[in-house]
Scaffold this active site. Sequence first.
Site, PDB file in Angstrom:
ATOM      1  CE1 TYR A 281      -4.550   0.642  -0.565  1.00  0.00           C
ATOM      2  CE2 TYR A 281      -4.528  -0.843   1.453  1.00  0.00           C
ATOM      3  CZ  TYR A 281      -5.240  -0.321   0.528  1.00  0.00           C
ATOM      4  OH  TYR A 281      -6.343  -0.702  -0.185  1.00  0.00           O
TER       5      TYR A 281
ATOM      6  CD  GLU B 220      -4.868   5.269   1.145  1.00  0.00           C
ATOM      7  OE1 GLU B 220      -4.908   6.165   1.426  1.00  0.00           O
ATOM      8  OE2 GLU B 220      -5.506   4.473   0.848  1.00  0.00           O
TER       9      GLU B 220
ATOM     10  CG  ASP C  38      -7.035  10.293 -24.658  1.00  0.00           C
ATOM     11  OD1 ASP C  38      -6.223   9.429 -24.320  1.00  0.00           O
ATOM     12  OD2 ASP C  38      -8.067   9.218 -24.202  1.00  0.00           O
TER      13      ASP C  38
ATOM     14  CB  THR D 282      -3.876   3.590 -21.953  1.00  0.00           C
ATOM     15  OG1 THR D 282      -4.150   3.795 -23.217  1.00  0.00           O
ATOM     16  CG2 THR D 282      -5.262   3.677 -21.158  1.00  0.00           C
TER      17      THR D 282
ATOM     18  CE  LYS E 229      -6.116   2.417 -25.782  1.00  0.00           C
ATOM     19  NZ  LYS E 229      -6.218   2.908 -24.347  1.00  0.00           N
TER      20      LYS E 229
ATOM     21  NE  ARG F 207      -5.299  -4.635 -19.551  1.00  0.00           N
ATOM     22  CZ  ARG F 207      -5.624  -3.794 -21.035  1.00  0.00           C
ATOM     23  NH1 ARG F 207      -6.970  -3.044 -20.874  1.00  0.00           N
ATOM     24  NH2 ARG F 207      -5.438  -4.022 -22.151  1.00  0.00           N
TER      25      ARG F 207
HETATM   26  N1  DSN Z   1     -11.024   0.511 -25.383  1.00  0.00           N
HETATM   27  C1  DSN Z   1     -10.303   1.239 -25.589  1.00  0.00           C
HETATM   28  C2  DSN Z   1      -9.862   1.028 -27.358  1.00  0.00           C
HETATM   29  O1  DSN Z   1      -9.934   0.059 -28.094  1.00  0.00           O
HETATM   30  O2  DSN Z   1     -10.301   1.519 -28.405  1.00  0.00           O
HETATM   31  C3  DSN Z   1      -9.427   2.947 -25.966  1.00  0.00           C
HETATM   32  O3  DSN Z   1      -9.754   3.128 -24.372  1.00  0.00           O
END
Ligand code: DSN
Length: 441
Positions: free
Chosen positions: A53, A55, A201, A227, A230, A236
């Site tokens: 933990y 925080e 984003d 994120t 990708k 993730r």
């Molecule tokens: N769900 C994602 C995508 O597949 O593009 C975006 O967050």
Amino acid sequence: MNYPNLQANDPELYQWLDAEQKRQKDGLEMIPSENYVSPAVLEAMGSILTNKYAEGYPGKRYYGGCVNVDEVENLCKRRALELFGAEGYRVNVQPLSGSPANLAVYFALLNFGDTVMSLPLPLGGHLTHGLPVNLSGKAYKFVFYALDPKTELLDYDAIASLAREHKPKLILSGYTAYSHIIDFKKMHDIAKEAGAISMADTSHITGLIAGGQHPSPFPFTDVVTTTTHKTLRGPRAAMIFSKEEYGDAIDKAVFPGMQGGPHEHAIAGIAAALKEAATPAFKEYAAQIVKNSQALATSLQAEGLRLVAGGSENHLLLLDLTPFRPGLGVFLEKALDAAHITANKNTVPNESSSPFYPSGVRLGTPALTTRGMKEAEMTHIGTLIAKIVKEFSATELPEEKSARPQAVKDFVETLAGNSVVKEVRAEVAGITARFPVPGIA
Ligand code: DSN
């Protein structure tokens, strides 16, 4: 076999991990937002850091024993800022994923009811870019810009004039189904002219930016969220970069505003991915993603298929099946699945069907490129996808909404015995056997 303890002690659970491992190895993974992480990222994600933990933030925690995770989190932040040359920015690496990252930015910088401008989900935006059923759409007033109906590209003049009219507090760029280059500088200038905060984003294209294959939103965009799982090929999780002046508000919005304890194992995974993304090999990887996407686009177009906006300049392409049948996307996703090609149904601009039964399929090359596939494989895969499209191009989506779920079920049942599906599946097996997946024995 990668999970000996689960196999020995929990066979009920293990069977599904084993089956999923086989699926990831034996199929062509073409969802543009997916990828295969390296063994190092997998180790970090499966590490003992999950026990801790923490925080708070490094040096200011609400728990003892944070001496090591403080170092991990600081290392991750240093690597993130260095990779993007984000001088004058602060980075928060605690968001649990992309949606909470975006919501934290709104929570930090807006009042409920403030106006935000974005591209709507059906045109390639995201749930958190103001979808009415999402918290973003409920808490803030979203004004949506559109794509140019002819080119299906961003129309910066139209966005600027909408911004002048509505004077939003924040203007959002960055998309989930846009296959061309985004001019982040233009979007920032539009925001500044309207007195708005600029936010990008970049989740889908962060790996391309790191690898020099897409113009960067740094050093001008006020806030950049991404994120990490990708094209960046990390775990993730997510990061928020912000100009120093917004940093305190964003840190407070992430913790204690929206989250409790950060996932330090995921933060370690991000750190491992960022180290990999700084290498010359990653630059080559990013370049190959784009070359592969273009080779795939050329192959599909040579088969007579229509791509939204005429092709791809990044990692993804959007196949528009409207010329065959509106709503065909849902059937094609199932048929490709049966042939061991994983993609996802997607709306297309001017969608004539519905979000759950859309007319498009979204395809991408990041995961296949991680396996080492190149243009020759993409050309081949393009012909395989076209075979499936042509085989099922006459499939009708029932007009009657209540008949649709059963129609899809019935369709799926026909797939196992279909000779074209069998033929394509055998060719897919031939391709995947030649390209091992990192981290999967
Ligand atoms: N769900 C994602 C995508 O597949 O593009 C975006 O967050």
